[in-house]
Design a protein around this motif. Sequence first.
Motif, PDB file in Angstrom:
ATOM      1  N   ASP A   1       1.098  -1.166  -0.161  1.00 48.34           N
ATOM      2  CA  ASP A   1       0.556   0.452  -0.123  1.00 48.34           C
ATOM      3  C   ASP A   1       0.966   1.290   0.029  1.00 48.34           C
ATOM      4  O   ASP A   1       0.606   2.218  -0.663  1.00 48.34           O
ATOM      5  N   GLU A   2       1.660   1.492   1.142  1.00 46.07           N
ATOM      6  CA  GLU A   2       2.803   2.840   0.464  1.00 46.07           C
ATOM      7  C   GLU A   2       2.860   2.656  -0.712  1.00 46.07           C
ATOM      8  O   GLU A   2       4.161   3.612  -0.663  1.00 46.07           O
TER       9      GLU A   2
ATOM     10  N   GLU B   1       0.876   3.860  -3.481  1.00 46.11           N
ATOM     11  CA  GLU B   1       0.268   5.447  -2.888  1.00 46.11           C
ATOM     12  C   GLU B   1       2.055   6.655  -3.830  1.00 46.11           C
ATOM     13  O   GLU B   1       1.365   7.326  -3.937  1.00 46.11           O
TER      14      GLU B   1
ATOM     15  N   THR C   1       1.669   5.796  -7.761  1.00 45.78           N
ATOM     16  CA  THR C   1       0.344   7.043  -7.680  1.00 45.78           C
ATOM     17  C   THR C   1       0.674   8.594  -8.567  1.00 45.78           C
ATOM     18  O   THR C   1       0.412   9.152  -9.439  1.00 45.78           O
ATOM     19  N   ARG C   2       1.507   8.623  -6.947  1.00 46.55           N
ATOM     20  CA  ARG C   2       1.683   9.997  -7.118  1.00 46.55           C
ATOM     21  C   ARG C   2       2.704  10.315  -8.570  1.00 46.55           C
ATOM     22  O   ARG C   2       3.040  11.085  -9.261  1.00 46.55           O
TER      23      ARG C   2
ATOM     24  N   ARG D   1      -2.108  -1.264  -8.168  1.00 45.44           N
ATOM     25  CA  ARG D   1      -1.379  -0.065  -8.630  1.00 45.44           C
ATOM     26  C   ARG D   1      -1.977   0.673  -9.971  1.00 45.44           C
ATOM     27  O   ARG D   1      -2.284   1.280 -10.138  1.00 45.44           O
TER      28      ARG D   1
ATOM     29  N   ALA E   1      -5.227   2.255  -8.641  1.00 42.60           N
ATOM     30  CA  ALA E   1      -4.628   2.980  -8.405  1.00 42.60           C
ATOM     31  C   ALA E   1      -5.000   4.996  -8.864  1.00 42.60           C
ATOM     32  O   ALA E   1      -5.216   5.911  -8.925  1.00 42.60           O
TER      33      ALA E   1
END
Length: 112
Positions: free
Chosen positions: A39-40, A43, A46-47, A69, A72
């Motif tokens: 999950d980290e 994130e 995605t950025r 991913r 997301a």
Amino acid sequence: MRAIKRAVPEIGVLCDVALDPYTSHGHDGVLVDGYVGNDETVEILTRQAVLQAEAGCDIIAPSDMMDGRVGAIRAAFEAQGFRDTLIMAYAAKYASAFYGPFRDGRPAPPGR
């Protein structure tokens, strides 16, 4: 990317999305207590993908192996207005000539 798109607006730009590793096991992700934190990592990926889209990337090509991913990244693109930015499947990328140099650069299996 911005300079390329300004100079040649019609050119298509494809960008890799990954946190290329320097780990002994080769997984490209954020380590949490010695394990890859899915999950980290998603994130951050995605950025990274949104930043690349903002800079003019037309196709995002994730090469990590994190669960969730693609969904997301797509959700982030939709939320940020990048509805036409494509996401290339890893299978297509791996099978393409773009990936050839990476396959050729891998170490030989033990015993060779």
